[in-house]
Scaffold this active site. Structure first.
Site, PDB file in Angstrom:
ATOM      1  CG  ASP A  82      16.302 -16.606 118.193  1.00  0.00           C
ATOM      2  OD1 ASP A  82      15.322 -15.846 118.162  1.00  0.00           O
ATOM      3  OD2 ASP A  82      17.483 -16.208 118.035  1.00  0.00           O
ATOM      4  CG  ASP A 104      11.375 -14.446 111.417  1.00  0.00           C
ATOM      5  OD1 ASP A 104      10.516 -13.782 110.796  1.00  0.00           O
ATOM      6  OD2 ASP A 104      12.562 -14.098 111.511  1.00  0.00           O
ATOM      7  CD  GLU A 134      11.103 -10.426 112.977  1.00  0.00           C
ATOM      8  OE1 GLU A 134      11.686 -11.177 113.788  1.00  0.00           O
ATOM      9  OE2 GLU A 134      11.694  -9.820 112.072  1.00  0.00           O
ATOM     10  CG  HIS A 211      14.247 -10.579 117.511  1.00  0.00           C
ATOM     11  ND1 HIS A 211      14.719 -11.842 117.222  1.00  0.00           N
ATOM     12  CD2 HIS A 211      13.004 -10.748 118.009  1.00  0.00           C
ATOM     13  CE1 HIS A 211      13.787 -12.728 117.521  1.00  0.00           C
ATOM     14  NE2 HIS A 211      12.730 -12.097 118.001  1.00  0.00           N
ATOM     15  N   GLY A 212      17.739  -8.243 118.068  1.00  0.00           N
ATOM     16  CA  GLY A 212      18.877  -7.402 117.674  1.00  0.00           C
ATOM     17  C   GLY A 212      19.223  -6.389 118.747  1.00  0.00           C
ATOM     18  CG  ASN A 254      15.504 -12.061 121.211  1.00  0.00           C
ATOM     19  OD1 ASN A 254      14.806 -12.197 122.213  1.00  0.00           O
ATOM     20  ND2 ASN A 254      15.227 -12.649 120.068  1.00  0.00           N
ATOM     21  CB  ILE A 255      21.321 -10.473 124.646  1.00  0.00           C
ATOM     22  CG1 ILE A 255      20.540  -9.202 125.026  1.00  0.00           C
ATOM     23  CG2 ILE A 255      22.837 -10.237 124.742  1.00  0.00           C
ATOM     24  CD1 ILE A 255      20.623  -8.819 126.479  1.00  0.00           C
ATOM     25  CG  ASP A 256      23.545 -14.850 119.472  1.00  0.00           C
ATOM     26  OD1 ASP A 256      24.529 -15.217 120.144  1.00  0.00           O
ATOM     27  OD2 ASP A 256      23.198 -15.432 118.427  1.00  0.00           O
ATOM     28  CB  SER A 257      25.986  -9.721 118.831  1.00  0.00           C
ATOM     29  OG  SER A 257      25.338 -10.103 117.648  1.00  0.00           O
TER      30      SER A 257
HETATM   31  P1  13P Z   1      21.933  -9.510 118.567  1.00  0.00           P
HETATM   32  O1  13P Z   1      22.681  -9.900 117.339  1.00  0.00           O
HETATM   33  O2  13P Z   1      21.806  -8.023 118.680  1.00  0.00           O
HETATM   34  O3  13P Z   1      22.524 -10.084 119.812  1.00  0.00           O
HETATM   35  O4  13P Z   1      20.433 -10.062 118.440  1.00  0.00           O
HETATM   36  C1  13P Z   1      20.144 -11.393 118.781  1.00  0.00           C
HETATM   37  C2  13P Z   1      18.778 -11.807 118.394  1.00  0.00           C
HETATM   38  O5  13P Z   1      17.914 -11.031 118.063  1.00  0.00           O
HETATM   39  C3  13P Z   1      18.483 -13.249 118.423  1.00  0.00           C
HETATM   40  O6  13P Z   1      17.234 -13.544 117.935  1.00  0.00           O
HETATM   41  O1  G3H Z   2      18.964 -13.795 115.407  1.00  0.00           O
HETATM   42  C1  G3H Z   2      19.886 -14.563 115.252  1.00  0.00           C
HETATM   43  C2  G3H Z   2      20.673 -15.039 116.407  1.00  0.00           C
HETATM   44  O2  G3H Z   2      21.714 -14.144 116.680  1.00  0.00           O
HETATM   45  C3  G3H Z   2      21.152 -16.434 116.152  1.00  0.00           C
HETATM   46  O3  G3H Z   2      22.261 -16.454 115.309  1.00  0.00           O
HETATM   47  O4  G3H Z   2      21.464 -18.060 113.618  1.00  0.00           O
HETATM   48  O5  G3H Z   2      23.908 -17.515 113.844  1.00  0.00           O
HETATM   49  O6  G3H Z   2      22.751 -18.891 115.582  1.00  0.00           O
HETATM   50  P1  G3H Z   2      22.611 -17.831 114.519  1.00  0.00           P
HETATM   51 ZN    ZN Z   3      16.550 -12.279 116.348  1.00  0.00          ZN
END
Ligand code: 13P
Ligand code: G3H
Ligand code: ZN
Length: 309
Positions: A82, A104, A134, A211-212, A254-257
């Protein structure tokens, strides 16, 4: 089954009007929670590792954990880098056995973005690996880079055909108003679906990446707040907007948060209710279980990729 690339997943997702979830992973419990959810819902998965995750966990460990997940689940799983910010980082992920990388270079000029992306595509394709790039710039925080809302910019649809044709990239992340992190919108959520639609017209059958895309699930924010957190104003992308994007050209979300919120909410709750516990298994078990619940919800209600493995 070995790790797969995203090629077939995206082709099916495009035709089926759904999207594949790309979940960020940093440790074993997160991987297990996500993969358990995928198993129960019979869903293909993308597990993605940021450069911060590489530094935290060592990509060799993460790769072995993800291989174990493939063995255990039998699911089609892609291992993705990522936000790779350089040719060298992408090359190193490919050498480590990743099946997909993101370069990116969106903070560079259009020409420079094309140049760097093309170099990565050449190396990746020679090694059977697919590449996401991107165009446009999201606001928010990725690793040490904090892009302010003023410096973010929407993708210009007029540039996408030239970019894809010149780079040979396999998928493209575009900026339509989402941002990284738990604070995405000050007022009402607003996404530029007109840009997505125009990009879709200009790039027929081409997989677009969002993303996001965390919804910043209010229930988890509430748990964190209830047990001593302070997250005033946290706000994500409404799920109906994500479903709409998935029914259009978006094939990867993409899902992280949301996973971070789930993990932390479960641990906070556990410690408030069990202040004397000190065995990590006691507080990591509910964290893993909540990740699984969160991912199942996404697979079924947001992405629509359940039953598609
Ligand atoms: P979020 O912060 O919305 O989860 O986005 C994650 C992301 O885009 C990782 O590349
Ligand atoms: O886009 C970013 C992702 O949420 C990854 O976050 O770089 O803090 O691991 P990080
Ligand atoms: Zn991202």
């Amino acid at each position: 089954m070995p790790l797969v690339t995203t090629k077939e997943m995206f082709a099916k997702a495009y035709d089926g009007n759904y999207a594949i979830g790309a979940f960020n992973v940093n440790n074993m419990e997160m991987i297990q929670g996500i993969v358990e959810a995928g198993k129960e819902e019979n869903a293909p998965l993308i597990l993605q590792v940021s450069s911060g995750a590489r530094k935290y966990a060592n990509p060799k460990y993460l790769k072995k954990l993800v291989e174990a997940a493939v063995d255990d689940s039998g699911l089609p799983i892609a291992l993705h880098l990522d936000h790779g910010d350089s040719y060298d980082l992408c090359k190193s992920a490919i050498e480590d056995g990743f099946t997909s990388v993101m370069i990116d270079a969106s903070h560079h000029s259009f020409e420079e973005n094309i140049k760097i992306t093309s170099q990565v595509v050449k190396y990746a394709h020679d090694h059977g690996v697919v590449v996401e790039a991107e165009l446009g710039r999201l606001a928010g925080i990725e690793d040490d880079v904090n892009v302010s809302a003023e410096n973010a910019c929407y993708t210009d649809p007029a540039q996408v055909e030239e970019f894809v044709q010149k780079t040979g990239v396999d998928s493209l992340a575009i900026a339509i108003g989402t941002s990284h992190g738990a604070y995405k919108f000050k007022g009402d959520a607003m996404l530029r679906f007109d840009i997505l639609e125009e990009v879709g017209k200009r790039l027929p059958k081409f997989p677009i990446v969002l993303h996001g895309a965390s919804s910043v699930i209010p229930e988890y924010v509430d748990i964190i707040n209830e047990f001593g957190g302070m997250m005033p104003g946290a706000k994500g992308v409404p799920e109906d907007m994500l479903r709409k994007a998935a029914s259009m050209a978006v094939c990867k979300i993409n899902i992280d948060s949301d996973l971070r919120l789930a993990f932390t909410a479960a641990i906070r709750k556990h410690f408030v209710e069990n202040p004397a516990h000190f065995d990590p298994r006691q507080y990591l078990s509910p964290a893993r279980a909540l990740i699984k619940e969160c991912v199942k919800h996404k697979l079924v209600n947001v992405l629509g990729c359940n039953g598609k493995a």
